[in-house]
Design a protein around this motif. Structure first.
Motif, PDB file in Angstrom:
ATOM      1  N   TRP A  14       0.832  -1.191   0.000  1.00  0.00           N
ATOM      2  CA  TRP A  14       0.000   0.000   0.000  1.00  0.00           C
ATOM      3  C   TRP A  14       0.866   1.239   0.000  1.00  0.00           C
ATOM      4  O   TRP A  14       1.905   1.294   0.636  1.00  0.00           O
ATOM      5  N   SER A  15       0.435   2.240  -0.684  1.00  0.00           N
ATOM      6  CA  SER A  15       1.169   3.501  -0.731  1.00  0.00           C
ATOM      7  C   SER A  15       1.038   4.228   0.599  1.00  0.00           C
ATOM      8  O   SER A  15      -0.061   4.400   1.112  1.00  0.00           O
ATOM      9  N   ARG A  16       2.154   4.646   1.145  1.00  0.00           N
ATOM     10  CA  ARG A  16       2.137   5.370   2.413  1.00  0.00           C
ATOM     11  C   ARG A  16       1.331   6.660   2.290  1.00  0.00           C
ATOM     12  O   ARG A  16       0.694   7.081   3.226  1.00  0.00           O
ATOM     13  N   GLY A  17       1.349   7.285   1.148  1.00  0.00           N
ATOM     14  CA  GLY A  17       0.608   8.523   0.966  1.00  0.00           C
ATOM     15  C   GLY A  17      -0.895   8.319   0.955  1.00  0.00           C
ATOM     16  O   GLY A  17      -1.654   9.232   1.206  1.00  0.00           O
ATOM     17  N   SER A  18      -1.350   7.117   0.671  1.00  0.00           N
ATOM     18  CA  SER A  18      -2.787   6.861   0.568  1.00  0.00           C
ATOM     19  C   SER A  18      -3.417   6.535   1.907  1.00  0.00           C
ATOM     20  O   SER A  18      -4.611   6.323   1.976  1.00  0.00           O
ATOM     21  N   GLY A  19      -2.640   6.506   2.986  1.00  0.00           N
ATOM     22  CA  GLY A  19      -3.212   6.186   4.281  1.00  0.00           C
ATOM     23  C   GLY A  19      -3.262   4.707   4.565  1.00  0.00           C
ATOM     24  O   GLY A  19      -3.898   4.276   5.502  1.00  0.00           O
ATOM     25  N   GLY A  20      -2.606   3.907   3.777  1.00  0.00           N
ATOM     26  CA  GLY A  20      -2.496   2.487   4.067  1.00  0.00           C
ATOM     27  C   GLY A  20      -3.678   1.679   3.609  1.00  0.00           C
ATOM     28  O   GLY A  20      -4.462   2.101   2.771  1.00  0.00           O
ATOM     29  N   HIS A  31      -5.562   0.887   7.753  1.00  0.00           N
ATOM     30  CA  HIS A  31      -4.686   2.009   7.422  1.00  0.00           C
ATOM     31  C   HIS A  31      -3.224   1.732   7.712  1.00  0.00           C
ATOM     32  O   HIS A  31      -2.405   2.648   7.670  1.00  0.00           O
ATOM     33  N   TYR A  32      -2.874   0.488   7.998  1.00  0.00           N
ATOM     34  CA  TYR A  32      -1.458   0.135   8.158  1.00  0.00           C
ATOM     35  C   TYR A  32      -0.728   0.484   6.860  1.00  0.00           C
ATOM     36  O   TYR A  32      -1.255   0.310   5.776  1.00  0.00           O
ATOM     37  N   ASN A  66       0.594   3.611   6.564  1.00  0.00           N
ATOM     38  CA  ASN A  66       0.446   5.055   6.427  1.00  0.00           C
ATOM     39  C   ASN A  66       1.643   5.818   6.991  1.00  0.00           C
ATOM     40  O   ASN A  66       1.608   7.031   7.116  1.00  0.00           O
ATOM     41  N   GLY A  67       2.706   5.108   7.354  1.00  0.00           N
ATOM     42  CA  GLY A  67       3.899   5.750   7.901  1.00  0.00           C
ATOM     43  C   GLY A  67       3.953   5.734   9.420  1.00  0.00           C
ATOM     44  O   GLY A  67       4.989   6.035  10.001  1.00  0.00           O
ATOM     45  N   ASP A  98       6.094  -2.142  10.610  1.00  0.00           N
ATOM     46  CA  ASP A  98       6.158  -0.805  11.205  1.00  0.00           C
ATOM     47  C   ASP A  98       5.792  -0.892  12.686  1.00  0.00           C
ATOM     48  O   ASP A  98       4.694  -0.503  13.097  1.00  0.00           O
TER      49      ASP A  98
END
Length: 173
Positions: free
Chosen positions: A14-20, A52-53, A55-56, A131
């Motif tokens: 998942w893209s970190r920018g998309s909120g996971g 949302h995992y 998401n950074g 993470d």
């Protein structure tokens, strides 16, 4: 276990920018990870990632170890891990979305209980591949999983866990 080696290397794409990853049924985010499916994993396990995992953010880690009846080969017998405890709740969609833990439910291969080294190796793997918030690490186990974990905690007395709940493990073994 060297807790300072915690990584931010999330396991999903998942893209970190998309909120996971998306919210939704818990079992939708509960995935079997057989031996060898990821670089460095030497045991099979079930992985649950909270909504949302990716998401950074760092998340608390809950590692579950089962009893001897759920031992298996880490591949075709991995489903046994979902018989009790947190993986059973997740599989039944009874794990609330607001319980935002990474849950890794490890299958011990062979006879007996996991050794302290096997447990330490898995924690190292988890810190390198998920993470994880290193200040919020939890361990829970049943029966033979508790025996192996008592032995692990005895060998790693200087490591700090937020909590450990070991159920029905006879430390005399």
């Amino acid at each position: 276990m060297r807790r300072c080696r915690a990584s931010r290397g999330g396991s999903r794409s998942w893209s970190r920018g998309s909120g996971g990853g998306p919210a939704g049924p818990a079992w939708d985010r509960h995935t079997a990870v057989p031996i060898g499916a990821k670089a460095g994993n030497t045991v099979g396990y079930y992985e649950y990632l909270p909504p949302h995992y990716g998401n950074g953010a760092r998340y608390p880690l809950l590692v579950f170890r089962h009893g001897v009846g759920e031992n298996g080969n880490g591949k075709s017998e991995l489903q046994r891990v979902t018989t009790h405890g947190p993986p059973k709740l997740i599989q039944a969609n009874q794990w609330p979305e607001d319980r935002k833990f990474i849950v890794l439910s490890v299958q011990h291969t062979g006879d007996g209980c996991a050794s302290p080294q096997e447990t330490d190796d898995f924690f190292e793997f988890a810190f390198a591949n998920y993470d994880v918030d290193p200040k919020r690490v939890y361990l829970t186990c049943l029966s033979c999983g508790a025996i192996g974990s008592w032995n692990y905690l005895g060998a790693h007395i200087d490591d700090v866990f937020a909590a450990a709940v070991l159920i029905s493990g006879d430390v005399a073994e």
